[in-house]
Scaffold this active site. Structure first.
Site, PDB file in Angstrom:
ATOM      1  N   HIS A   3       0.812  -1.225   0.000  1.00  0.00           N
ATOM      2  CA  HIS A   3       0.000   0.000   0.000  1.00  0.00           C
ATOM      3  C   HIS A   3       0.841   1.267   0.000  1.00  0.00           C
ATOM      4  CE1 HIS A   3      -3.065  -2.890   0.536  1.00  0.00           C
ATOM      5  NE2 HIS A   3      -2.768  -3.166   1.796  1.00  0.00           N
ATOM      6  N   LYS A   4       1.994   1.244  -0.691  1.00  0.00           N
ATOM      7  CA  LYS A   4       2.838   2.437  -0.788  1.00  0.00           C
ATOM      8  C   LYS A   4       1.979   3.641  -1.166  1.00  0.00           C
ATOM      9  CE  LYS A   4       6.654   2.879  -3.649  1.00  0.00           C
ATOM     10  NZ  LYS A   4       6.600   4.291  -3.673  1.00  0.00           N
ATOM     11  N   PHE A   5       1.080   3.450  -2.172  1.00  0.00           N
ATOM     12  CA  PHE A   5       0.240   4.563  -2.657  1.00  0.00           C
ATOM     13  C   PHE A   5      -0.842   4.906  -1.631  1.00  0.00           C
ATOM     14  CE2 PHE A   5      -2.219   7.295  -5.189  1.00  0.00           C
ATOM     15  CZ  PHE A   5      -3.552   6.885  -5.147  1.00  0.00           C
ATOM     16  N   TRP A   6      -1.592   3.907  -1.141  1.00  0.00           N
ATOM     17  CA  TRP A   6      -2.762   4.209  -0.315  1.00  0.00           C
ATOM     18  C   TRP A   6      -2.384   4.847   1.032  1.00  0.00           C
ATOM     19  CZ3 TRP A   6      -7.185   5.109  -2.251  1.00  0.00           C
ATOM     20  CH2 TRP A   6      -7.557   4.489  -3.439  1.00  0.00           C
ATOM     21  N   ASN A 137     -15.192   3.634 -10.855  1.00  0.00           N
ATOM     22  CA  ASN A 137     -15.393   2.280 -11.367  1.00  0.00           C
ATOM     23  C   ASN A 137     -14.577   2.065 -12.641  1.00  0.00           C
ATOM     24  OD1 ASN A 137     -16.472  -0.287 -11.596  1.00  0.00           O
ATOM     25  ND2 ASN A 137     -18.596   0.388 -11.353  1.00  0.00           N
ATOM     26  N   PHE A 138     -14.549   0.831 -13.120  1.00  0.00           N
ATOM     27  CA  PHE A 138     -13.935   0.477 -14.404  1.00  0.00           C
ATOM     28  C   PHE A 138     -12.452   0.846 -14.506  1.00  0.00           C
ATOM     29  CE2 PHE A 138     -17.944  -0.924 -15.715  1.00  0.00           C
ATOM     30  CZ  PHE A 138     -18.902   0.049 -15.474  1.00  0.00           C
ATOM     31  N   LEU A 139     -11.739   0.775 -13.383  1.00  0.00           N
ATOM     32  CA  LEU A 139     -10.276   0.954 -13.431  1.00  0.00           C
ATOM     33  C   LEU A 139      -9.694  -0.269 -14.137  1.00  0.00           C
ATOM     34  CD1 LEU A 139      -7.489   2.086 -12.809  1.00  0.00           C
ATOM     35  CD2 LEU A 139      -7.718   1.193 -10.482  1.00  0.00           C
ATOM     36  N   THR A 173     -15.491  -0.050  -4.938  1.00  0.00           N
ATOM     37  CA  THR A 173     -15.368  -1.413  -4.407  1.00  0.00           C
ATOM     38  C   THR A 173     -14.154  -2.064  -5.050  1.00  0.00           C
ATOM     39  OG1 THR A 173     -16.726  -2.324  -6.167  1.00  0.00           O
ATOM     40  CG2 THR A 173     -17.872  -1.733  -4.122  1.00  0.00           C
ATOM     41  N   LEU A 389     -22.053  -0.894  -9.750  1.00  0.00           N
ATOM     42  CA  LEU A 389     -22.136  -1.724 -10.963  1.00  0.00           C
ATOM     43  C   LEU A 389     -20.816  -2.444 -11.212  1.00  0.00           C
ATOM     44  CD1 LEU A 389     -23.960   0.926 -13.112  1.00  0.00           C
ATOM     45  CD2 LEU A 389     -24.959  -1.015 -11.867  1.00  0.00           C
TER      46      LEU A 389
END
Ligand SMILES: COc1cccc(CC(=N)NC(=O)c2cccnc2OC2CCNCC2)c1
Length: 389
Positions: A3-6, A137-139, A173, A389
């Protein structure tokens, strides 16, 4: 390093979980719009940003093809989500949407689309606070460009464009654990076409079960049981909005739908979203509501089948008809429309019907997240009234 980024982002950090001194609500205050970075983040040299106009047939086809070949697969890499173009246009064009939040990454030389991420605006209530959020979404990053650290810069860029519209929170999500889930849900599947599900490896024949016994186990009546059960129509929007707003008020996190939202998200669209309601034959009152969305999956490497036709439970309200009967009628309708499987999360009151209607637990979990909004206690799925979705 995990999780370097988070760890650099305003999200609940694992070390803060349970620290009652931290107040619920926004983690960081909004910044003045003049202080929001005006220019896009830097991409690695070979790549450039593109804003995707999903109303352009060609652009929508490029996005569809990228997702069809590179989006989320199940844990055993046997299936891959196969959102349709119609579904993507529906999902990305709700009331008040921003085209600038539909972000692609192209290769400068070939102009090939190699990555995508989206946001849509949503009013979401967290306890008593209705917050304007972006639903992310849709990453998707092309399989050949994985672990080039493209995802963090795409997340920062969609965050920057959301900030430019003066929105400071988001909901998303993921199937993976990141800092820090507000809830972790289990998904469940109800077989409708068990023979195909076993053939493609989605399900396995139960111990001491024959195929014919399995087909009989999942058999459903040809017609629904509830008098007044019918498809939703445009004139139902006000009544369904009232029913849904009232029902969702019991959950700690839920969308704050108005009539425009209900018209967009819940009016039936062929092979995208279906919704049914119960109108009492006596009083003509709308007493119950069910809905599901259509998300097929590509079947990777099966000789006989290429697509799994799946329905995903969306929003359901039961005030008069028992939820069990309502959902059984929904299974009957999806079977009749040739779906292979009906999926549901254990959110809202879904747990009350899953086992009895012969759902089996899926092999994974879906974690829910809020960005820049702290909720001090992890929600039970039954406290969550949000389906993405
Ligand atoms: C059967 O084909 C699959 C293709 C890709 C992934 C999965 C497993 C999976 N990850 N399922 C879910 O996330 C899931 C299971 C039940 C209900 N909703 C779900 O996800 C929704 C909501 C989040 N965005 C994807 C669709 C299954």
């Amino acid at each position: 390093k995990r999780h370097k980024f988070w760890e650099t982002q305003p999200v609940g950090q694992f070390k803060d979980v349970g620290d009652p001194s931290l107040p619920e609500g926004p983690i960081e205050p909004p910044t003045p719009l003049s202080e929001v970075k005006q220019e896009p983040y830097n991409l690695p040299n070979l790549y450039e940003w593109i804003t995707c106009d999903m109303n352009s047939e060609d652009m929508c086809t490029e996005v569809y093809n990228l997702l069809t070949n590179n989006y989320v697969e199940d844990d055993e890499n046997m299936f891959r989500f196969n959102y349709s173009k119609e579904f993507l246009r529906w999902a990305l064009h709700p009331p008040g949407y921003f085209k600038s939040w539909h972000i692609g990454v192209r290769v400068k030389s070939s102009k090939k689309l190699v990555a995508f991420i989206t946001g849509v605006p949503a009013r979401i209530r967290a306890r008593d606070a209705v917050v304007n959020m972006a639903e992310i979404n849709f990453l998707c990053v092309h399989k050949k460009l994985r672990s080039k650290r493209l995802a963090p810069v795409m997340i920062k860029e969609v965050t920057r464009r959301v900030h430019l519209e003066n929105i400071w929170q988001a909901a998303y999500t993921a199937g993976v654990v990141l800092p820090t889930p507000i809830s972790t849900c289990q998904y469940w599947h109800r077989s409708l076409n068990p023979k195909k599900l076993i053939d493609v490896g989605f399900s396995r024949l139960g111990a001491r079960m024959t195929m014919s016994r399995t087909i009989k186990l999942y058999k459903l009546p040809d017609s629904t049981a509830t008098p007044g059960f019918r498809k939703m129509e445009p004139h139902d929007v006000p009544a369904v909005t009232r029913l849904l707003r009232n029902y969702l008020s019991q959950f700690l996190v839920a969308p704050d739908f108005d009539e425009d939202d209900v018209e967009h998200w819940l009016l039936p669209r062929d092979d995208v979203v279906d919704s049914y309601l119960v109108e009492s034959p006596e009083t003509h009152e709308t007493t119950d509501f069910v809905s599901f969305y259509t998300l097929p999956s590509s079947i990777l490497g099966n000789q006989n089948y290429s697509t799994l036709k799946a329905a995903y439970s969306y929003y359901n309200v039961s005030t008069k008809t028992p939820l069990l009967q309502l959902m059984n009628d929904t299974l009957i309708v999806t079977k009749r429309k040739d779906y292979d499987v009906f999926n549901a999360l254990d959110v809202m009151q879904n747990e009350s019907f899953l086992k009895e209607l012969k759902f089996g637990p899926g092999d994974g979990k879906l974690h829910y997240y809020l960005y820049n909004y702290r909720i001090n206690h992890v929600l039970r799925p039954s406290e969550l009234g949000l389906v993405l979705l």
